[in-house]
Design an enzyme around this catalytic site. Structure first.
Site, PDB file in Angstrom:
ATOM      1  N   CYS A 148       0.830  -1.204   0.000  1.00 58.07           N
ATOM      2  CA  CYS A 148       0.000   0.000   0.000  1.00 58.07           C
ATOM      3  C   CYS A 148       0.864   1.253   0.000  1.00 58.07           C
ATOM      4  CB  CYS A 148      -0.911  -0.023   1.229  1.00 58.07           C
ATOM      5  SG  CYS A 148      -1.867   1.491   1.410  1.00 58.07           S
ATOM      6  N   CYS A 151      -0.507   4.119   2.213  1.00 55.67           N
ATOM      7  CA  CYS A 151      -0.287   3.932   3.654  1.00 55.67           C
ATOM      8  C   CYS A 151       1.177   4.179   4.019  1.00 55.67           C
ATOM      9  CB  CYS A 151      -0.624   2.508   4.103  1.00 55.67           C
ATOM     10  SG  CYS A 151      -2.076   1.807   3.361  1.00 55.67           S
ATOM     11  N   ASP A 152       2.095   3.694   3.211  1.00 54.51           N
ATOM     12  CA  ASP A 152       3.493   3.618   3.638  1.00 54.51           C
ATOM     13  C   ASP A 152       4.452   4.527   2.865  1.00 54.51           C
ATOM     14  OD1 ASP A 152       2.733   1.669   5.457  1.00 54.51           O
ATOM     15  OD2 ASP A 152       2.978   0.060   3.987  1.00 54.51           O
TER      16      ASP A 152
END
Ligand code: NAP
Length: 330
Positions: A148, A151-152
């Site tokens: 992701c 997200c990261d």
């Protein structure tokens, strides 16, 4: 306490709730089904699953959903879907189905918190990222291996990252990662991309993006964090070690259908088999979105399938009511 399936008691939960329409999954299919069922005054309950919004909630930007000429953030789109469904009486529960019994109606659905007895069930549990299954991948997930970018990505400011895959996801997320990373190397097993032309052009024009084609990752190295990947050239068999700080894997998805094995017909890839009216083989159980769609897998197609499934659920409930009324007056 962590939630594991083994933590779930096999005894009956204290709470049991009867609902007319239960929707499993809160992606575009589930929330669109909720909107349609709510507007028919059926007070649907949506179980979010582990991730409210599903895959779209970890998509940075959605540019091909009509009505948003400038594009819309994935999480923002999910929030709008949810608000619209709730406005008409849908209830969204942060809970996950752990067991289903489709052998009789109402269908029984156990969750972490309760048990539902559902007159109709709409399954929109979506799909999950496929893993490379190479040494180091599991051990280094969360330590440089990610599925992701939204997200990261932030953790890779001024770092070098590798993106694996040649589809729309790999290119789109690779382009997104150039916001943070110093360099993004897209590793793809062929020399042609599955991704659409617009994304291919954007990636090729991006000075931070490099390509390693005809190449596969054979292993991910590092102790506490990712340090390098082992890359094999599939044409000449040569293996090289490429230093990197992160590995983002976008090589497709598997449908989330484990819960329904043995109760619903699944195809050879594990997708639920549903007809063009979203009916599964069990009357009253409908499937919508990526869980039943290995072909289109778009926000708009999933949303359309969700709406169609809800319309069929409404029709099914009306038919059942008229059967009851007819037998009562006979
Ligand atoms: P995908 O289209 O199935 O592409 C998967 C990619 O990963 C392919 O390039 C495939 O290579 C590669 N791959 C598969 N298994 C691999 C393995 N074991 N090792 C190395 N590479 C592997 O998946 P996706 O990109 O997630 O897209 C899924 C769907 O969502 C598609 O319909 C896509 O159009 C849609 N989507 C659309 C957008 C958008 O329109 N903006 C954005 C994201 C996704 P091969 O090409 O050699 O098979």
């Amino acid at each position: 306490m962590e939630f594991h399936l083994s933590n779930i008691s096999t005894s009956q939960p204290a709470v049991s709730e009867h609902v007319k329409v239960l929707i499993l999954g809160s992606g575009p299919a589930g929330l669109s089904a909720a909107l349609y069922a709510a507007r028919a005054d059926l007070n649907p309950v949506v179980l979010t699953g582990m991730e409210l919004g599903g895959q779209v909630s970890v998509t940075y930007a959605v540019e091909n959903y009509p009505g948003f000429p400038e594009g819309v953030g994935g999480p923002q789109l999910v929030e709008l879907f949810q608000k619209q469904a709730e406005r008409f009486g849908a209830r969204v529960e942060f809970d996950t189905a752990t067991e289903v019994d489709l052998s009789q109606r109402p269908f029984r659905v156990r969750t972490y918190n309760t048990e539902y007895l559902a007159d109709t069930l709409i399954i929109s549990t979506g799909a999950s990222s496929i893993h490379l299954n190479v040494p180091g991948e599991t051990e280094l997930t969360g330590r440089g291996v990610s599925y992701c970018a939204t997200c990261d990505g932030w953790f890779f400011k001024d770092k070098d990252v590798i993106v694996v895959g040649g589809g729309d996801s790999a290119l789109e997320e690779g382009i997104f990662l150039t916001r943070y990373a110093k360099s993004v190397t897209i590793v793809h097993r062929r020399d042609e991309f599955r991704a659409g032309a617009i994304l291919q052009n954007r990636a090729k024009e991006n000075s931070k993006i490099k390509f390693l084609l005809n190449s596969v990752i054979e292993g991910i190295k590092g102790e506490q964090a990712v340090k390098a990947v082992q890359v094999k050239n599939v044409n000449n068999g040569e293996t090289t070690e490429v230093p990197t700080d992160g590995v983002f894997i976008f090589i497709g998805h598997n449908p989330n259908t484990a819960l329904f094995k043995g109760q619903l017909e699944l195809d050879e890839l594990g997708y639920i088999v549903a007809d063009k009216r979203m009916h599964t083989g069990v009357p009253g159980v409908f499937a919508a979105g990526e869980v039943a769609d290995p072909v289109f897998r778009q926000v708009i197609t999933s949303a359309g399938m969700g709406a169609a499934a809800a319309m069929q659920a409404i029709h099914f409930l009306e038919e059942q009511e008229s059967i009851v009324e007819t037998s009562a007056t006979a």
